[in-house]
Design a protein around this motif. Structure first.
Motif, PDB file in Angstrom:
ATOM      1  N   PRO A  32       0.839  -1.199   0.000  1.00  0.00           N
ATOM      2  CA  PRO A  32       0.000   0.000   0.000  1.00  0.00           C
ATOM      3  C   PRO A  32       0.879   1.256   0.000  1.00  0.00           C
ATOM      4  O   PRO A  32       1.971   1.258   0.564  1.00  0.00           O
ATOM      5  CB  PRO A  32      -0.813  -0.115   1.285  1.00  0.00           C
ATOM      6  CG  PRO A  32      -0.108  -1.114   2.133  1.00  0.00           C
ATOM      7  CD  PRO A  32       0.689  -1.990   1.209  1.00  0.00           C
ATOM      8  N   LEU A  33       0.388   2.273  -0.667  1.00  0.00           N
ATOM      9  CA  LEU A  33       1.124   3.535  -0.730  1.00  0.00           C
ATOM     10  C   LEU A  33       1.054   4.254   0.607  1.00  0.00           C
ATOM     11  O   LEU A  33       0.007   4.222   1.274  1.00  0.00           O
ATOM     12  CB  LEU A  33       0.513   4.431  -1.807  1.00  0.00           C
ATOM     13  CG  LEU A  33       0.654   3.946  -3.236  1.00  0.00           C
ATOM     14  CD1 LEU A  33      -0.271   4.734  -4.155  1.00  0.00           C
ATOM     15  CD2 LEU A  33       2.093   4.070  -3.693  1.00  0.00           C
ATOM     16  N   PRO A  34       2.146   4.920   0.999  1.00  0.00           N
ATOM     17  CA  PRO A  34       2.061   5.737   2.216  1.00  0.00           C
ATOM     18  C   PRO A  34       1.125   6.925   1.987  1.00  0.00           C
ATOM     19  O   PRO A  34       0.861   7.312   0.850  1.00  0.00           O
ATOM     20  CB  PRO A  34       3.499   6.202   2.445  1.00  0.00           C
ATOM     21  CG  PRO A  34       4.247   5.917   1.198  1.00  0.00           C
ATOM     22  CD  PRO A  34       3.458   4.941   0.385  1.00  0.00           C
ATOM     23  N   ASP A  49      -7.201  20.076  -8.337  1.00  0.00           N
ATOM     24  CA  ASP A  49      -7.296  19.110  -9.441  1.00  0.00           C
ATOM     25  C   ASP A  49      -6.178  18.067  -9.359  1.00  0.00           C
ATOM     26  O   ASP A  49      -6.400  16.890  -9.640  1.00  0.00           O
ATOM     27  CB  ASP A  49      -7.248  19.830 -10.787  1.00  0.00           C
ATOM     28  CG  ASP A  49      -8.490  20.678 -11.045  1.00  0.00           C
ATOM     29  OD1 ASP A  49      -9.492  20.538 -10.309  1.00  0.00           O
ATOM     30  OD2 ASP A  49      -8.451  21.503 -11.988  1.00  0.00           O
ATOM     31  N   TRP A  50      -4.971  18.499  -8.964  1.00  0.00           N
ATOM     32  CA  TRP A  50      -3.854  17.564  -8.829  1.00  0.00           C
ATOM     33  C   TRP A  50      -4.136  16.548  -7.722  1.00  0.00           C
ATOM     34  O   TRP A  50      -3.923  15.352  -7.898  1.00  0.00           O
ATOM     35  CB  TRP A  50      -2.560  18.333  -8.554  1.00  0.00           C
ATOM     36  CG  TRP A  50      -1.340  17.472  -8.462  1.00  0.00           C
ATOM     37  CD1 TRP A  50      -0.707  16.819  -9.485  1.00  0.00           C
ATOM     38  CD2 TRP A  50      -0.594  17.175  -7.277  1.00  0.00           C
ATOM     39  NE1 TRP A  50       0.391  16.137  -9.005  1.00  0.00           N
ATOM     40  CE2 TRP A  50       0.485  16.338  -7.657  1.00  0.00           C
ATOM     41  CE3 TRP A  50      -0.719  17.537  -5.939  1.00  0.00           C
ATOM     42  CZ2 TRP A  50       1.420  15.868  -6.736  1.00  0.00           C
ATOM     43  CZ3 TRP A  50       0.215  17.067  -5.032  1.00  0.00           C
ATOM     44  CH2 TRP A  50       1.265  16.238  -5.432  1.00  0.00           C
ATOM     45  N   GLU A  57      -5.867   7.872  -8.634  1.00  0.00           N
ATOM     46  CA  GLU A  57      -4.798   6.899  -8.903  1.00  0.00           C
ATOM     47  C   GLU A  57      -4.486   6.030  -7.687  1.00  0.00           C
ATOM     48  O   GLU A  57      -3.503   5.304  -7.683  1.00  0.00           O
ATOM     49  CB  GLU A  57      -3.531   7.639  -9.343  1.00  0.00           C
ATOM     50  CG  GLU A  57      -3.639   8.304 -10.690  1.00  0.00           C
ATOM     51  CD  GLU A  57      -3.458   7.338 -11.844  1.00  0.00           C
ATOM     52  OE1 GLU A  57      -2.810   6.294 -11.660  1.00  0.00           O
ATOM     53  OE2 GLU A  57      -3.976   7.639 -12.926  1.00  0.00           O
ATOM     54  N   GLY A  58      -5.291   6.151  -6.622  1.00  0.00           N
ATOM     55  CA  GLY A  58      -5.132   5.276  -5.473  1.00  0.00           C
ATOM     56  C   GLY A  58      -4.328   5.838  -4.319  1.00  0.00           C
ATOM     57  O   GLY A  58      -4.077   5.138  -3.336  1.00  0.00           O
ATOM     58  N   HIS A  97       3.307  19.842 -10.019  1.00  0.00           N
ATOM     59  CA  HIS A  97       2.399  18.966 -10.760  1.00  0.00           C
ATOM     60  C   HIS A  97       3.095  17.711 -11.286  1.00  0.00           C
ATOM     61  O   HIS A  97       3.175  17.470 -12.486  1.00  0.00           O
ATOM     62  CB  HIS A  97       1.745  19.759 -11.891  1.00  0.00           C
ATOM     63  CG  HIS A  97       0.881  20.862 -11.379  1.00  0.00           C
ATOM     64  ND1 HIS A  97      -0.449  20.667 -11.075  1.00  0.00           N
ATOM     65  CD2 HIS A  97       1.162  22.151 -11.061  1.00  0.00           C
ATOM     66  CE1 HIS A  97      -0.963  21.793 -10.619  1.00  0.00           C
ATOM     67  NE2 HIS A  97       0.002  22.710 -10.594  1.00  0.00           N
ATOM     68  N   VAL A  98       3.573  16.892 -10.359  1.00  0.00           N
ATOM     69  CA  VAL A  98       4.269  15.653 -10.697  1.00  0.00           C
ATOM     70  C   VAL A  98       3.238  14.570 -11.022  1.00  0.00           C
ATOM     71  O   VAL A  98       2.259  14.393 -10.303  1.00  0.00           O
ATOM     72  CB  VAL A  98       5.184  15.197  -9.535  1.00  0.00           C
ATOM     73  CG1 VAL A  98       5.863  13.877  -9.863  1.00  0.00           C
ATOM     74  CG2 VAL A  98       6.221  16.273  -9.218  1.00  0.00           C
ATOM     75  N   ASN A  99       3.487  13.847 -12.096  1.00  0.00           N
ATOM     76  CA  ASN A  99       2.611  12.762 -12.528  1.00  0.00           C
ATOM     77  C   ASN A  99       2.625  11.633 -11.496  1.00  0.00           C
ATOM     78  O   ASN A  99       3.691  11.267 -11.002  1.00  0.00           O
ATOM     79  CB  ASN A  99       3.107  12.256 -13.887  1.00  0.00           C
ATOM     80  CG  ASN A  99       2.149  11.298 -14.536  1.00  0.00           C
ATOM     81  OD1 ASN A  99       1.836  10.252 -13.978  1.00  0.00           O
ATOM     82  ND2 ASN A  99       1.692  11.646 -15.720  1.00  0.00           N
TER      83      ASN A  99
END
Length: 160
Positions: A32-34, A49-50, A57-58, A97-99
Motif C-alpha cells: 500500500p502507498l504511504p 485538481d492535482w 490513482e489510489g 504537478h508531478v505525474n
C-alpha cells in the motif's frame, strides 16, 4: 452433475491451484502507498485538481490549505524548484504537478534524493490539463532533486 464431471472439475481445480499459488508468489500484491501530505493555497484550483488526480490513482492524500512555502523550506527543497503546492510522501518531497506514475516510480526505486519537482506550473501537467487549458500540452520535465540541491531529469513529457 454426473460423477465423472464432478471428478474432472475437482482434478482440474487441484492441478490449477499450485500454478495459481506460484503466480501469486511471483507477483505479490503491491505494498500500500504511504499517505501523502499536501500543503497548498485553499483557493488554488489546479492544486485541488492535482490532489483529485492522485486520489483517482489510489493515493490517500491529507491536505493542508496553508503553509506551502514554509513547508518547502522546512523540507529543504531549493526555491528554484518551486511550484504552487508542496507534498511529502515516503520521506520524499513532491513539488508541483508531478505525474502519479513518477511518484510511484520514486517510491519503488528509493533513490538517495530530496524528491521530485515540476517547477512552475506547466500547462498539460496533471492538474494543469484539460479543456479549461484548451487541451494544450506544453513540454516539461520532472526533476529528481538531489541532496546537494542539484537536479537531473527523471522524466520528460510531450517532448519530440
Amino acid at each position: 452433475m454426473s460423477t465423472n464431471r464432478r471428478r474432472f472439475l475437482l482434478a482440474a481445480t487441484a492441478l490449477a491451484l499450485p500454478g495459481l499459488a506460484s503466480a501469486q508468489a511471483k507477483n505479490p500484491s503491491p505494498a500500500p502507498l504511504p499517505v501523502m501530505q499536501v500543503w497548498k493555497d485553499p483557493n488554488c484550483g489546479c492544486c485541488h485538481d492535482w490532489v483529485e488526480r492522485l486520489q483517482a490513482e489510489g493515493f490517500t492524500v491529507q491536505v493542508f490549505d496553508t503553509g506551502n512555502t514554509a513547508m518547502r523550506q522546512r523540507l529543504g527543497l531549493p526555491v528554484k524548484y518551486a511550484s504552487c503546492h508542496t507534498a511529502r510522501i515516503g520521506g520524499y518531497v513532491i513539488e508541483g504537478h508531478v505525474n502519479p506514475r513518477e511518484i510511484r516510480r520514486l517510491l519503488a526505486e528509493k533513490p538517495d534524493a530530496i524528491g521530485l519537482a515540476v517547477p512552475g506550473m506547466p500547462v498539460g501537467s496533471p492538474g494543469m490539463d484539460g479543456e479549461v487549458y484548451g487541451n494544450r500540452r506544453d513540454p516539461y520535465d520532472v526533476l529528481l532533486v538531489q541532496r546537494d540541491g542539484t537536479a537531473r531529469v527523471y522524466a520528460s513529457y510531450f517532448k519530440s
